[in-house]
Write a protein that holds these residues in place. Structure first.
Motif, mmCIF file in Angstrom:
data_model
loop_
_atom_site.group_PDB
_atom_site.id
_atom_site.type_symbol
_atom_site.label_atom_id
_atom_site.label_comp_id
_atom_site.label_asym_id
_atom_site.label_seq_id
_atom_site.Cartn_x
_atom_site.Cartn_y
_atom_site.Cartn_z
ATOM 1 N N ASN A 73 0.655 17.828 37.696
ATOM 2 C CA ASN A 73 0.120 17.622 39.217
ATOM 3 C C ASN A 73 -0.979 18.393 39.661
ATOM 4 O OD1 ASN A 73 0.572 16.325 41.642
ATOM 5 N ND2 ASN A 73 2.245 17.387 42.456
ATOM 6 N N PRO A 74 -1.900 17.752 38.964
ATOM 7 C CA PRO A 74 -3.216 18.626 39.324
ATOM 8 C C PRO A 74 -3.650 18.778 40.732
ATOM 9 C CG PRO A 74 -4.006 16.978 38.050
ATOM 10 C CD PRO A 74 -2.577 16.948 38.106
ATOM 11 N N HIS A 75 -3.446 17.757 41.304
ATOM 12 C CA HIS A 75 -4.077 17.407 42.735
ATOM 13 C C HIS A 75 -3.030 17.687 44.007
ATOM 14 C CE1 HIS A 75 -7.296 15.549 40.773
ATOM 15 N NE2 HIS A 75 -6.352 14.570 40.138
ATOM 16 N N CYS A 76 -2.129 18.449 43.794
ATOM 17 C CA CYS A 76 -1.089 18.962 44.820
ATOM 18 C C CYS A 76 -1.542 19.957 45.456
ATOM 19 C CB CYS A 76 0.231 19.204 44.092
ATOM 20 S SG CYS A 76 0.340 20.886 43.224
ATOM 21 N N GLU A 77 -1.122 20.359 46.616
ATOM 22 C CA GLU A 77 -1.200 21.487 47.350
ATOM 23 C C GLU A 77 -0.282 22.446 47.120
ATOM 24 O OE1 GLU A 77 -1.907 20.845 51.639
ATOM 25 O OE2 GLU A 77 -3.419 19.427 51.438
ATOM 26 N N TRP A 78 -0.427 23.837 47.318
ATOM 27 C CA TRP A 78 0.357 24.995 47.006
ATOM 28 C C TRP A 78 0.698 25.769 48.137
ATOM 29 C CZ3 TRP A 78 1.785 24.964 41.815
ATOM 30 C CH2 TRP A 78 1.246 24.538 40.605
ATOM 31 N N VAL A 79 1.759 25.680 48.656
ATOM 32 C CA VAL A 79 2.059 26.377 49.901
ATOM 33 C C VAL A 79 3.364 27.133 49.777
ATOM 34 C CG1 VAL A 79 2.638 25.656 52.460
ATOM 35 C CG2 VAL A 79 1.332 24.159 51.008
ATOM 36 N N LEU A 80 3.202 28.231 50.296
ATOM 37 C CA LEU A 80 4.185 29.277 50.373
ATOM 38 C C LEU A 80 4.966 29.140 51.921
ATOM 39 C CD1 LEU A 80 5.314 31.470 48.231
ATOM 40 C CD2 LEU A 80 3.907 33.080 49.712
ATOM 41 N N LYS A 81 6.159 28.755 51.899
ATOM 42 C CA LYS A 81 6.827 28.855 53.108
ATOM 43 C C LYS A 81 8.414 29.016 52.853
ATOM 44 C CE LYS A 81 7.488 23.675 52.855
ATOM 45 N NZ LYS A 81 7.272 22.391 53.495
ATOM 46 N N SER A 82 9.179 29.165 54.026
ATOM 47 C CA SER A 82 10.654 29.289 53.931
ATOM 48 C C SER A 82 11.226 27.857 53.309
ATOM 49 C CB SER A 82 11.169 29.646 55.272
ATOM 50 O OG SER A 82 10.600 28.947 56.504
ATOM 51 N N TRP A 83 12.360 28.007 52.814
ATOM 52 C CA TRP A 83 13.004 26.612 52.453
ATOM 53 C C TRP A 83 13.898 26.424 53.587
ATOM 54 C CZ3 TRP A 83 18.124 25.698 51.548
ATOM 55 C CH2 TRP A 83 18.667 24.546 50.886
ATOM 56 N N GLN A 96 10.583 33.340 51.598
ATOM 57 C CA GLN A 96 9.281 32.456 50.981
ATOM 58 C C GLN A 96 9.406 32.078 49.674
ATOM 59 O OE1 GLN A 96 6.346 32.088 53.600
ATOM 60 N NE2 GLN A 96 8.420 32.482 54.469
ATOM 61 N N TYR A 97 9.196 30.696 49.588
ATOM 62 C CA TYR A 97 9.177 29.967 48.253
ATOM 63 C C TYR A 97 7.888 29.184 48.210
ATOM 64 C CZ TYR A 97 14.137 30.687 48.430
ATOM 65 O OH TYR A 97 15.416 31.171 48.276
ATOM 66 N N LEU A 98 7.510 28.905 47.000
ATOM 67 C CA LEU A 98 6.294 28.319 46.573
ATOM 68 C C LEU A 98 6.590 26.800 46.172
ATOM 69 C CD1 LEU A 98 3.255 28.464 46.116
ATOM 70 C CD2 LEU A 98 3.746 28.679 43.712
ATOM 71 N N PHE A 99 5.922 25.749 47.245
ATOM 72 C CA PHE A 99 6.007 24.281 47.168
ATOM 73 C C PHE A 99 4.864 23.632 46.525
ATOM 74 C CE2 PHE A 99 9.079 25.676 50.232
ATOM 75 C CZ PHE A 99 10.035 24.760 50.201
ATOM 76 N N ARG A 121 7.328 33.092 41.092
ATOM 77 C CA ARG A 121 7.731 34.410 41.753
ATOM 78 C C ARG A 121 6.734 35.539 41.566
ATOM 79 N NH1 ARG A 121 12.023 36.281 40.525
ATOM 80 N NH2 ARG A 121 13.244 34.805 38.796
ATOM 81 N N ASP A 122 5.911 35.373 40.563
ATOM 82 C CA ASP A 122 4.473 36.156 40.608
ATOM 83 C C ASP A 122 4.049 36.001 41.821
ATOM 84 O OD1 ASP A 122 5.448 37.078 38.185
ATOM 85 O OD2 ASP A 122 4.441 35.520 37.003
ATOM 86 N N ILE A 123 3.550 34.798 42.321
ATOM 87 C CA ILE A 123 2.730 34.247 43.477
ATOM 88 C C ILE A 123 3.335 35.005 44.601
ATOM 89 C CG2 ILE A 123 1.744 32.515 44.727
ATOM 90 C CD1 ILE A 123 0.571 32.602 42.056
#
Length: 636
Positions: free
Chosen positions: A624-634, A597-600, A574-576
């Motif tokens: 999961n250090p190699h994931c991508e972090w994406v902010l998008k709608s669910w 928006q939610y963080l994935f 939620r901070d992001i």
């Protein structure tokens, strides 16, 4: 020509025959009712799971069963192909559903078998070995040699040694893949130590440890702390408090379809192991092949309905007609006294059904003509006439067996795993139904429908037994089935949350699968290396110093499309979200029009997971250090 006297005699004889037939039907109905009442009396004994079941509740159940039976007598007989299934076929079906079919076929494939086996706990691996061994022995009894012997998959290790890795179908020993490290079972909480809790107490439920590991005390004959909590007053369900994991809660819909499929594999193995420790036989019905319709509404498989619905409404997860019936009832029926219990007119419901079949998909059906009780009748009819029951034919015995578990905690754990097992269409439709039923119970003061009334009426529609002993099974399972429906309604939010230990299994499976993937040719290797090099160059240009604990969050729908963020132990998802909203002007008109928006976390050792706003990001980063972090709608 027949004279008047003869004609009168024939009429009298026919009338007399009709009266005899009517009396016989009434006598048969009275006998059936007496049978149900005897079962109800047995269920009301002190040893029954629900001593609070009232005579009125049993009368509700009997009335519903009578309506269902009358409807079946008036309709066409169900045409199904039935055949016997021997023990080998049952075991083969189990292995196939658990994603382990290659263990019996011996074929090389890209399936999950080897990756799945590498993630199992000792108890789960022992259960798979037991099922495979039983399959092998059954085939030998039939004088038919199996493709592979159980020794080719598992070796019997010493008690002190690690399990030997499985042998691949070509006879070569597979590489040792990452082994599952079983978390230590936490000590019982303070509520467990008193030895006798009441049903209204709060029970802690942790998702970190496989349920079967916590139930191993049963296998060794020790006293299980969770089973010491035997119900004293069953009028109130126990309250469960979830120990919130630092990686955040995960709902079923938060995961990708591929990962949910893997959740189903491990859930079946875990449930079978769990039941084995509790000395519960894991029965399984043969899937009955129904000559189902491929068009229309009633009697059409859920998957077929959704395929047809998605042409009209892409992304539909619940049949459109089912959603419309629920919506109609929510708009006009929640405050109607006796909704679900008081039946609508049989002739009117039959007419409405025919109208729905003809006009629903043409948008010509007049919903204003549907009365509340008729809508309830159509809803229950839709559920009953599914070719494969909503809880699925093969898993109905496992649902029913959950009622024989004495510990409320173990009982809810069994239901939890069973929900994870359901096919996606069944699980989503069941969820929509349970959400509606919870609303019905919330209006009890208006509609006079208590939780037990609702459970007793819905149970015979959900637990549709099929076969020659169906009526007897339905009567004997009356209270048991209603108890399960009550638990499903009461704890539905908990049951649709994916346990952390299942997600850990999926991560291990994905890591093991990635370790096995190799390029098919030198050309593909070069192409892969070139793409990897380009991606690395792009990452270096975006951020010159991504140190340990620093992530880059992508937000395609925001003005500021990416941001490098240093994580700390207390930073949450939620901070992001709040930081991006602040950077882009949360109060602006464009921000207010945007979807939430939610963080994935995407990729790495997970397909895709929508993060709980309270998830601690440093904990997610570490697993999961190699994931991508994406902010998008669910996307629902």
């Amino acid at each position: 020509m027949m004279d008047v006297k003869d004609c009168g005699g024939v009429v009298l004889t026919a009338f007399h025959s009709f009266r005899i037939h009517a009396d016989e039907q009434k006598h048969a109905a009275d006998n059936r009712k007496a049978q149900y009442q005897r079962i109800g009396s047995m269920s009301l004994s002190p040893s029954a799971p629900e001593r609070c079941v009232s005579r009125d509740s049993m009368e509700d159940y009997w009335s519903e069963m009578k309506s269902i039976e009358e409807e079946r007598q008036g309709g066409p007989e169900e045409q199904t192909e039935r055949s016997s299934m021997d023990e080998a076929e049952l075991e083969e079906a189990w292995l196939q559903e658990a994603g382990l079919s290659t263990l019996v076929t011996g074929t090389q494939s890209d399936g999950p078998a080897e990756a799945l086996l590498s993630t199992l706990t000792r108890s789960q691996a022992a259960m798979v070995k037991k099922r495979l061994d039983n399959y092998t022995q059954t085939l030998r009894k039939r004088n038919r040699q199996p493709t592979r012997h159980v020794r080719d998959v598992f070796s019997t290790p010493d008690a002190s040694s690690e399990p030997t890795p499985p042998i691949s179908p070509n006879g070569q020993i597979a590489l040792r893949l990452p082994q599952w490290n079983t978390p230590k079972v936490p000590p019982p909480c303070a509520a467990d130590t008193n030895g006798s809790g009441s049903a209204s107490e709060t029970i802690l439920l942790s998702f970190d440890v496989p349920y079967s590991e916590a139930a191993r005390a049963h296998q060794k004959g020790r006293e299980c702390q969770d089973c010491r909590r035997i119900r004293k007053d069953d009028r109130d369900s126990p309250r469960f408090q979830i120990v919130r994991p630092r990686q955040g809660m995960t709902r079923v819909r938060d995961l990708s379809s591929e990962d949910i499929k893997k959740i189903g594999y491990i859930s079946l193995i875990e449930l079978t192991t769990f039941y084995d420790f509790l000395s519960i036989e894991m029965k399984r019905n043969r899937v009955v092949r129904s000559r189902a319709r491929d068009s229309g509404i009633f009697g059409v498989p859920l998957t077929t309905l959704l395929e047809n619905d998605q042409k009209k409404s892409p992304g539909s997860r619940v049949p459109l007609v089912f959603k419309k019936l629920l919506s109609k009832l929510e708009q006009t029926g929640l405050q109607t006294e006796g909704i679900l219990r008081v039946p609508g007119s049989a002739s009117r419901v039959k007419h409405l059904r025919q109208e729905l079949e003809l006009k629903f998909y043409e948008d010509r059906f007049d919903w204003d003509q549907v009365r509340q009780n008729d809508a309830a009748g159509l809803l229950k009819m839709f559920i009953r006439e599914l070719p494969n029951p909503l809880l699925t034919q093969q898993h109905l015995p496992a649902f029913t067996a959950a009622q024989s578990i004495s510990s409320p905690k173990h009982q809810i754990q069994a239901l939890h795993l069973l929900i994870m097992l359901l096919p996606e269409a069944n699980r989503d439709t069941l969820k929509a139904l349970l959400e509606f039923l919870r609303k019905v119970v919330a209006y009890e003061e208006k509609n006079r429908m208590s939780l037990w009334n609702v459970s007793m009426i819905v149970a015979p529609n959900l637990f549709t037994f099929r076969g020659k002993n169906a009526k007897q099974e339905e009567m004997q399972g009356a209270v048991a089935a209603a108890q399960l429906v009550r638990l499903l309604i009461t704890h539905q939010d908990l049951l649709w949350t994916v346990p952390c230990f299942l997600i850990s299994h999926v991560r291990k499976m994905n890591e093991a699968a990635m370790g096995k993937k190799t390029p098919a040719s030198e050309k593909s290797k070069r192409r892969l290396l070139k793409r990897w090099s380009m991606e690395k160059d792009r990452e270096r240009s975006e951020v010159t110093d991504l140190r340990d604990g620093v992530i880059r969050v992508h937000a395609p729908l925001h003005a500021k499309v990416s941001m490098a963020i240093q994580l700390n132990a207390e930073m949450k998802a939620r901070d992001i979200t709040a930081r991006f909203d602040g950077e882009n002007g949360r109060g602006s008109r464009s921000a207010s029009r945007r979807q939430r928006q939610y963080l994935f976390e995407i990729g790495g050792n997970i397909g895709e997971r929508c993060l709980d706003p309270d998830a601690h990001l440093l904990d997610v980063y570490r697993v999961n250090p190699h994931c991508e972090w994406v902010l998008k709608s669910w996307a629902s």
